[in-house]
Scaffold this motif. Structure first.
Motif, PDB file in Angstrom:
ATOM      1  N   TRP A 139      34.649  41.970  39.147  1.00 18.53           N
ATOM      2  CA  TRP A 139      35.428  40.802  39.574  1.00 18.53           C
ATOM      3  C   TRP A 139      35.241  39.642  38.593  1.00 18.53           C
ATOM      4  N   HIS A 173      38.078  37.971  36.090  1.00 13.34           N
ATOM      5  CA  HIS A 173      38.527  36.592  36.279  1.00 13.34           C
ATOM      6  C   HIS A 173      38.084  35.631  35.192  1.00 13.34           C
ATOM      7  N   PRO A 213      39.118  30.113  34.163  1.00  9.44           N
ATOM      8  CA  PRO A 213      39.489  31.348  34.855  1.00  9.44           C
ATOM      9  C   PRO A 213      40.824  31.881  34.350  1.00  9.44           C
TER      10      PRO A 213
END
Ligand SMILES: Nc1ncnc2c1ncn2[C@@H]1O[C@H](COP(=O)(O)OP(=O)(O)OP(=O)(O)O)[C@@H](O)[C@H]1O
Ligand SMILES: [Mg+2]
Length: 358
Positions: free
Chosen positions: A255, A259, A356
């Motif tokens: 994850w 990101h 991000p």
């Protein structure tokens, strides 16, 4: 056109660089707050704008005019200091009128009109015949502001004007300054080391560290998206938490790299979360979150409207805001889950915030 333009401004003392290549555009009507820890160069910057300190390098424009080497009185600014610097032997009225009578071409009645108008605005009309030693700290501060107002300058400069006042009066005067700024549409550059003052007063805030400008932006933007770890920990109270990437969760690692890129997983990279951006849940209830930490409650501070739980995670303490009557006790094991949309990642080497990808 900017009200004030600081272009690569530096202040060098023989043994010390106080301000280094400082660039800032202050728009007309803006409430710009310079904020940073003690000694970072806030007052020096303000004093260079005022002309009280020589500029070692760079250019300063006020209202489009180059005033880099202009005398203070040629700059159309007024400054309010922390120590109000009132004349003790003069009445409040004369403290406000004196400068104008001496240096402007205004007639006595024009000066009188300005003083009474400012006094009314600041609600000190009934104090006009008193002397400074017959006033409270808050009243003296108003007189100092009044003395700046009557000059109707292009720019108001404030250096920690509220730091001598008690907490309650400070909150009140913050409101007054906000009102003055809104009513008069004046341009303000305001120096403080108090990040609450910066957050509440600034149209934009400029965060300084050791002579350098680290970030400039609207308060909530700086709060949510601090440029680096320094800004992240300086702005916000209680402070932002810095947590290491949790070990052994491949889902979490995937994850993070999806990101924030692979830099998010380098050793030493830290995740930043404010106390209100972490959610607590019981260690037994296994929530399906890609990232979480296991911690042990150290103590709970119940403030009335809310509580702060201090939680030991690995070798560091993490502060989490929670409901005032949350059922938490010391020594309890607990899971901390971040609000993923708020998660920040700071680069291991530079400390800058990684952007991000989504
Ligand atoms: N005359 C001087 N000679 C040498 N160094 C100086 C001189 N005046 C200030 N400094 C240094 O320049 C740096 C910036 O000082 P400045 O007064 O601008 O800090 P500040 O951000 O206003 O701090 P504070 O919040 O404590 O008021 C400090 O390290 C200070 O010691
Ligand atoms: Mg200072």
């Amino acid at each position: 056109m900017s009200a004030i333009s600081l272009q690569g401004i530096s202040k060098r003392y023989p043994d010390h660089v106080a301000v280094e290549k400082f660039d800032l555009e202050v728009q007309a009507g803006e409430f710009m707050v310079l904020v940073g820890p003690s000694g970072c160069g806030k007052s020096t910057t303000l004093r260079m704008i005022a002309g009280l300190e020589d500029i070692s390098e760079g250019r300063l424009l006020i209202g489009g005019r180059d005033v880099t080497h202009a005398e203070p009185h040629e700059r159309d600014i007024a400054m309010v200091f922390q120590s109000y610097a009132l004349y003790p032997h003069m009445t409040v009225y004369m403290n406000m009128a004196f400068g104008l009578l001496r240096t402007s071409k205004l007639s006595r009645s024009e000066v009188d009109q300005r003083v009474r108008e400012a006094a009314q605005r600041l609600q000190i009309t009934e104090l006009l015949e008193r002397r400074p030693n017959e006033l409270s700290g808050g009243q003296r501060q108003r007189v100092a502001i009044g003395r700046a107002l009557v000059r109707k300058p292009k720019v108001f400069l404030f250096d920690e004007p509220l730091s001598n006042l008690d907490a309650k009066l400070r909150t009140h005067m913050r409101g007054e300054l906000e009102r003055l700024h809104a009513e008069l549409g004046i341009t303000i550059v305001y120096v403080t080391h108090d990040q609450v003052e910066a957050m509440t007063l600034g149209t934009r805030i400029a965060v300084m560290d050791r002579g350098h400008l680290r970030q400039v932006g609207p308060p909530m933007e700086v709060y949510r998206r601090p440029a680096d770890r320094f800004v992240a920990s300086f702005i916000g109270s209680p402070e932002m938490n810095f947590l290491a990437v949790p070990q052994g969760t491949s889902e979490g690692h995937t994850w993070l790299s999806d990101h924030f890129g692979d830099a998010a997983l380098r050793p030493g990279a830290t995740l930043g979360l404010r106390p209100e951006e972490l959610v607590l849940s019981n260690a037994s209830g296994s929530e399906a979150a890609p990232l979480s930490w296991l911690g042990v409650v150290q103590r709970v501070e119940r403030l009335g409207a809310e509580a702060y739980a201090q939680i030991r995670v690995g070798n560091s303490d993490v502060l989490v805001r929670t409901e005032a009557d949350a059922a938490l006790v010391a020594e309890q094991s607990i899971v901390l889950t971040p609000e993923l949309s708020r998660l920040r990642v700071f680069d291991a080497q530079s400390g800058t915030m990684l952007t991000p990808r989504v």
